[in-house]
Structures are given as structure tokens and as C-alpha cells.
Design a protein around this motif. Structure first.
Motif, PDB file in Angstrom:
ATOM      1  N   LYS A   1       0.809  -1.220   0.000  1.00  0.00           N
ATOM      2  CA  LYS A   1       0.000   0.000   0.000  1.00  0.00           C
ATOM      3  C   LYS A   1       0.844   1.273   0.000  1.00  0.00           C
ATOM      4  O   LYS A   1       0.594   2.200  -0.775  1.00  0.00           O
ATOM      5  N   GLU A   2       1.863   1.339   0.875  1.00  0.00           N
ATOM      6  CA  GLU A   2       2.678   2.554   0.995  1.00  0.00           C
ATOM      7  C   GLU A   2       3.449   2.859  -0.279  1.00  0.00           C
ATOM      8  O   GLU A   2       3.725   4.020  -0.589  1.00  0.00           O
ATOM      9  N   PHE A   3       3.811   1.817  -1.022  1.00  0.00           N
ATOM     10  CA  PHE A   3       4.614   2.018  -2.233  1.00  0.00           C
ATOM     11  C   PHE A   3       3.789   2.543  -3.401  1.00  0.00           C
ATOM     12  O   PHE A   3       4.341   3.030  -4.392  1.00  0.00           O
ATOM     13  N   LEU A   4       2.467   2.432  -3.300  1.00  0.00           N
ATOM     14  CA  LEU A   4       1.567   2.822  -4.384  1.00  0.00           C
ATOM     15  C   LEU A   4       0.977   4.218  -4.190  1.00  0.00           C
ATOM     16  O   LEU A   4       0.040   4.594  -4.878  1.00  0.00           O
ATOM     17  N   LYS A   5       1.551   4.974  -3.260  1.00  0.00           N
ATOM     18  CA  LYS A   5       1.103   6.341  -3.031  1.00  0.00           C
ATOM     19  C   LYS A   5       1.670   7.264  -4.119  1.00  0.00           C
ATOM     20  O   LYS A   5       2.669   6.937  -4.765  1.00  0.00           O
ATOM     21  N   PRO A   6       1.057   8.432  -4.318  1.00  0.00           N
ATOM     22  CA  PRO A   6       1.540   9.369  -5.356  1.00  0.00           C
ATOM     23  C   PRO A   6       2.979   9.823  -5.149  1.00  0.00           C
ATOM     24  O   PRO A   6       3.684  10.142  -6.095  1.00  0.00           O
ATOM     25  N   THR A   7       3.435   9.871  -3.876  1.00  0.00           N
ATOM     26  CA  THR A   7       4.824  10.246  -3.601  1.00  0.00           C
ATOM     27  C   THR A   7       5.512   9.101  -2.862  1.00  0.00           C
ATOM     28  O   THR A   7       4.856   8.177  -2.364  1.00  0.00           O
ATOM     29  N   MET A   8       6.860   9.194  -2.768  1.00  0.00           N
ATOM     30  CA  MET A   8       7.640   8.159  -2.094  1.00  0.00           C
ATOM     31  C   MET A   8       7.886   8.510  -0.625  1.00  0.00           C
ATOM     32  O   MET A   8       8.755   7.903   0.021  1.00  0.00           O
ATOM     33  N   GLU A   9       7.140   9.459  -0.100  1.00  0.00           N
ATOM     34  CA  GLU A   9       7.388   9.938   1.259  1.00  0.00           C
ATOM     35  C   GLU A   9       7.249   8.827   2.299  1.00  0.00           C
ATOM     36  O   GLU A   9       8.128   8.644   3.159  1.00  0.00           O
ATOM     37  N   GLU A  10       6.174   8.057   2.229  1.00  0.00           N
ATOM     38  CA  GLU A  10       5.958   6.987   3.209  1.00  0.00           C
ATOM     39  C   GLU A  10       6.949   5.847   3.011  1.00  0.00           C
ATOM     40  O   GLU A  10       7.379   5.217   3.983  1.00  0.00           O
ATOM     41  N   THR A  11       7.298   5.572   1.765  1.00  0.00           N
ATOM     42  CA  THR A  11       8.280   4.530   1.480  1.00  0.00           C
ATOM     43  C   THR A  11       9.643   4.911   2.051  1.00  0.00           C
ATOM     44  O   THR A  11      10.331   4.084   2.664  1.00  0.00           O
ATOM     45  N   SER A  12      10.035   6.156   1.851  1.00  0.00           N
ATOM     46  CA  SER A  12      11.309   6.644   2.392  1.00  0.00           C
ATOM     47  C   SER A  12      11.311   6.568   3.908  1.00  0.00           C
ATOM     48  O   SER A  12      12.334   6.220   4.523  1.00  0.00           O
ATOM     49  N   TYR A  13      10.180   6.893   4.518  1.00  0.00           N
ATOM     50  CA  TYR A  13      10.073   6.830   5.978  1.00  0.00           C
ATOM     51  C   TYR A  13      10.277   5.392   6.466  1.00  0.00           C
ATOM     52  O   TYR A  13      10.969   5.150   7.476  1.00  0.00           O
ATOM     53  N   LEU A  14       9.690   4.436   5.773  1.00  0.00           N
ATOM     54  CA  LEU A  14       9.862   3.030   6.150  1.00  0.00           C
ATOM     55  C   LEU A  14      11.335   2.614   6.077  1.00  0.00           C
ATOM     56  O   LEU A  14      11.854   1.954   6.985  1.00  0.00           O
ATOM     57  N   LEU A  15      12.005   3.015   5.007  1.00  0.00           N
ATOM     58  CA  LEU A  15      13.402   2.626   4.825  1.00  0.00           C
ATOM     59  C   LEU A  15      14.310   3.183   5.912  1.00  0.00           C
ATOM     60  O   LEU A  15      15.350   2.591   6.220  1.00  0.00           O
ATOM     61  N   LEU A  16      13.927   4.321   6.493  1.00  0.00           N
ATOM     62  CA  LEU A  16      14.747   4.911   7.544  1.00  0.00           C
ATOM     63  C   LEU A  16      14.812   4.034   8.797  1.00  0.00           C
ATOM     64  O   LEU A  16      15.679   4.228   9.648  1.00  0.00           O
ATOM     65  N   HIS A  17      13.901   3.051   8.913  1.00  0.00           N
ATOM     66  CA  HIS A  17      13.942   2.140  10.058  1.00  0.00           C
ATOM     67  C   HIS A  17      15.110   1.157   9.957  1.00  0.00           C
ATOM     68  O   HIS A  17      15.474   0.530  10.959  1.00  0.00           O
ATOM     69  N   VAL A  18      15.662   1.012   8.767  1.00  0.00           N
ATOM     70  CA  VAL A  18      16.724   0.012   8.568  1.00  0.00           C
ATOM     71  C   VAL A  18      17.969   0.363   9.371  1.00  0.00           C
ATOM     72  O   VAL A  18      18.583  -0.507  10.007  1.00  0.00           O
ATOM     73  N   PHE A  19      18.373   1.646   9.375  1.00  0.00           N
ATOM     74  CA  PHE A  19      19.600   2.038  10.066  1.00  0.00           C
ATOM     75  C   PHE A  19      19.542   1.776  11.578  1.00  0.00           C
ATOM     76  O   PHE A  19      20.496   1.238  12.152  1.00  0.00           O
ATOM     77  N   PRO A  20      18.459   2.142  12.272  1.00  0.00           N
ATOM     78  CA  PRO A  20      18.394   1.808  13.700  1.00  0.00           C
ATOM     79  C   PRO A  20      18.452   0.299  13.966  1.00  0.00           C
ATOM     80  O   PRO A  20      19.008  -0.128  14.981  1.00  0.00           O
ATOM     81  N   LEU A  21      17.865  -0.493  13.059  1.00  0.00           N
ATOM     82  CA  LEU A  21      17.927  -1.951  13.226  1.00  0.00           C
ATOM     83  C   LEU A  21      19.364  -2.452  13.057  1.00  0.00           C
ATOM     84  O   LEU A  21      19.816  -3.337  13.797  1.00  0.00           O
TER      85      LEU A  21
END
Length: 392
Positions: A178-198
Motif C-alpha cells: 500500500k505505501e509504495f503505491l502512493k503518489p509520492t515516495m514519502e511513506e516509502t522513504s520513511y519506512l526505509l529509515l527504520h533500517v539504520f536503527p535496526l
């Protein structure tokens, strides 16, 4: 569903494959997975199907093992109805604004089709794939197609056929994707930012090294939005990952990405700490990589460490990136303003003739120079002749 070919008892259920089909493919199943496949078959044949156990088997080593099981199990895991879905005719969806982009992406994904398949069959599958994608998008106008969506869709098409693939993609487009199919990549980018803390949780030195390199998270974007299907050449590995993702919480892929990077820590830490060096290492996934270990560790980490634990850190990263972006924009605006000021000042300091000369078309300038030179010589010759005449 088709009825089971063999005699059924009160405990059996209808299944889309028969016991005859099942035992024919059992000969091709590796010995260490035969017991697992036999248990999967019993669950699928049972009238009271144990979906929780089915999910556990899909997550565990080897996943669902064979395509015959996946055709039935994927629908059950997602709790989808067994009725055939009606897709839009190709003639209608050709008018869709996304059609040309989808068509180009589908024609470029030849490597995703099984080896040895004829070009004629590939052409048929490509049309079916375009129909699946645009039927989902047309039915849900709020969805915006992205490159990588077709990689997910073609995997389901190959495994379960057009109708079932459409049903699965329609469901995933409102859930996992769902998040990847939004008009912008804002939510997708936000999800990816979780990778660094992990990664930081796994190895602070590795996280600091990657951060210092300046690579960001863009290298992991194809992994996230295509469920790794765009980055892996082996279809067997792709469908194994799909077993895992379908049976797991949708955020599990972030843990898989973190564990994958952690598994290659020695390669990363031994390269140059710059964007080019780290990107070269991480952007290509080795075919020899053991995903079973990575998936097992991702499952354990997900149980022990919830994403909510890193929310504050991720939000702080968002603020820092927004500030950095604002500073960059301000700096670029200042540079443009300084350049304009310098040009205007230079313009004002030039002689009037030079300033006027700048507005003369380039193709005329050489002729003007020649004309001025000729005029100068002519004037000098005339003055000399007058002077000579007066002396005489």
C-alpha cells in the motif's frame, strides 16, 4: 476449486490439486523436505485447515517448497476467496494513462520468465501481466503504479496463473504494498529509515560506517518495493521469499534488509568508506547468499525488538534530513543570487560599447568586427589622402 480425484472422507476438503498430482511431484522434492511437503499436503486436504500451522511452515526453512502447494496455500494464508476474479479487457486498459509505462516495464523483464519458455508463450504472459497490473490500478484510482510492482506481479502470474495472481495483487495493493503505491515516495522513504536503527542494534560500528559513507537507503529501495524479486535471478529464491513475506507481518521485510546487510558486514567494513565503494558491495546480492539464515534471524529479531522501539530515532532522522535539505536549498539559492550579483556588477563595469555588443547575435559579431576594422582602415586612408593633398 476442483474436487479431489481420490476418494474423500469426512475429514478432507476440496483442493485445487489432486493427490495424484501431489504424489507425482513428490519424486522431485529434496529428501530433507519430503516430510514437510507431506505435512503441507495433509493441511491442504483437511476440511479444518490449520492456517496458523500453514503460516509457520511457510516461514520456516524451505518455505512451501513446491509450486503445487503454493497455488493453494498462498490464497489460504491471505484468506482470499476461491472464486475467479474478472479482469478488465486489454482493449479497455490500453487507454489508461499508465499503460505505456507498464508496457515498457513488462517488456524489459524477460529475465523473470522461466528458462526455455518460447517467445510466443512469453508474449502471452506479458499481455496477461499488463492486464493484471492495470486492472488493479484501474479499479483503485488512488493507487499510483511504480517500477518494481511488475516484478511482484509476474512472480504470482508464473506460480498461480492470471486470475489468482490478480486476486493476490489486488489484496496486497491494499495491504503489504500500500505505501509504495502512493503518489509520492514519502511513506516509502520513511519506512526505509527504520533500517539504520535496526542495523545499529545489530552492530553499531557497521551502522556508523554506512552512515559515514553517505550512501543513504536508496540502494535498498528495489529490495523493499519488489520484495527482492528485481534483484535476484533465481526464481526459486524469489518464491521462497514470497512464502515468508506473505505469512509474516508486513514490516518483516525491514528486518530482512537489516539482517542481509549485517550478514555482509565484513565485506562492507573492508571497503572504502565512500558512497561508490559501499554501493558497489551492497547493490549486488551474491547468488551464494544463504537466505534461510537471514530469514530465521529476522524472525527472531522481530519477536525481540519491535519497530516502535526505534520510532523516536526515525522521527529525529526525518527532522535532520528535512533540515539538511532546507540548508542545501538555501545554499543553492544563495549561490544563484551571488552569481547573478556578480554578473550584474560585471555588466555595469563594462564600457557602453561592450555592453551593447553582448546583445548582438553571435553569427553577426565576426562580420561586425571585420566591418569596424575595414571602416578604421578606410578612415585612416582618407585622412592620409587629405593630409597629402593639403601638403601638395
Amino acid at each position: 476449486m476442483m474436487t479431489d480425484h481420490a476418494d474423500s472422507d469426512d475429514n478432507s476438503s476440496d483442493s485445487s490439486y489432486s493427490k495424484v498430482d501431489f504424489y507425482e511431484v513428490m519424486n522431485e522434492v529434496p529428501e530433507n523436505y519430503k516430510g514437510k511437503v507431506d505435512e503441507l499436503n495433509k493441511i491442504l486436504q483437511d476440511k479444518n485447515q490449520d492456517i496458523n500451522r500453514l503460516k509457520e511452515l511457510a516461514i520456516s526453512d524451505g518455505g512451501l517448497v513446491i509450486s503445487l502447494v503454493r497455488r493453494e496455500a498462498w490464497k489460504l494464508i491471505l484468506n482470499l476467496p476461491s472464486t475467479d476474479e474478472q479482469l478488465y479487457p486489454l482493449e479497455i486498459i490500453k487507454d489508461h494513462p499508465e499503460y505505456h509505462q507498464v508496457d515498457m516495464d513488462v517488456r524489459r523483464c524477460l529475465k523473470r520468465f522461466p528458462p526455455g519458455i518460447s517467445y510466443e508463450k512469453i508474449g502471452v504472459l506479458q499481455k496477461e501481466l499488463i492486464t493484471i497490473i492495470l486492472s488493479v490500478i484501474k479499479e483503485n484510482p488512488d493507487l499510483k503504479y511504480y517500477q518494481g510492482y511488475h516484478d511482484v506481479a509476474v512472480t504470482f502470474l508464473i506460480e498461480v496463473g492470471q486470475s489468482e495472481a490478480y486476486s493476490i495483487m489486488k489484496h496486497l495493493s491494499s495491504n503489504h504494498l500500500k505505501e509504495f503505491l502512493k503518489p509520492t515516495m514519502e511513506e516509502t522513504s520513511y519506512l526505509l529509515l527504520h533500517v539504520f536503527p535496526l542495523i545499529k542494534k545489530l552492530n553499531p560500528e557497521l551502522e556508523e560506517f554506512i552512515e559515514k559513507s553517505g550512501i543513504g537507503t536508496i540502494f535498498a529501495l528495489p529490495w523493499l518495493i519488489s520484495w527482492f524479486s528485481h534483484s535476484l535471478d533465481q526464481h526459486s529464491k524469489v518464491v521462497r521469499l514470497f512464502d515468508y513475506f506473505l505469512a509474516s507481518p508486513k514490516e518483516i521485510i525491514l528486518y530482512v534488509i537489516a539482517q542481509l546487510i549485517y550478514s555482509r558486514r565484513d565485506e562492507v567494513l573492508n571497503t572504502e568508506c565512500d558512497m561508490a565503494g559501499v554501493h558497489t558491495v551492497l547493490s549486488k546480492i551474491p547468488e551464494s547468499l544463504n537466505f534461510e539464515i537471514i530469514l530465521d534471524e529476522a524472525t527472531k529479531m522481530h519477536k525481540e525488538y519491535d519497530l516502535s522501539n526505534v520510532k523516536d530515532e526515525v522521527d529525529e532522522r526525518v527532522k535532520q534530513e528535512a533540515k539538511l535539505l532546507k540548508d542545501q536549498r538555501d545554499e543553492n539559492a544563495k549561490r544563484k543570487k551571488d552569481k547573478k550579483f556578480a554578473r550584474d556588477r560585471e555588466h555595469q563595469e563594462q564600457p557602453a560599447f561592450n555592453r551593447a555588443f553582448r546583445y548582438v547575435p553571435i553569427w553577426i559579431r565576426p562580420r561586425m568586427r571585420f566591418g569596424l576594422l575595414f571602416f578604421g582602415f578606410s578612415l585612416a586612408a582618407g585622412l592620409w589622402a587629405v593630409f597629402k593633398s593639403n601638403n601638395n
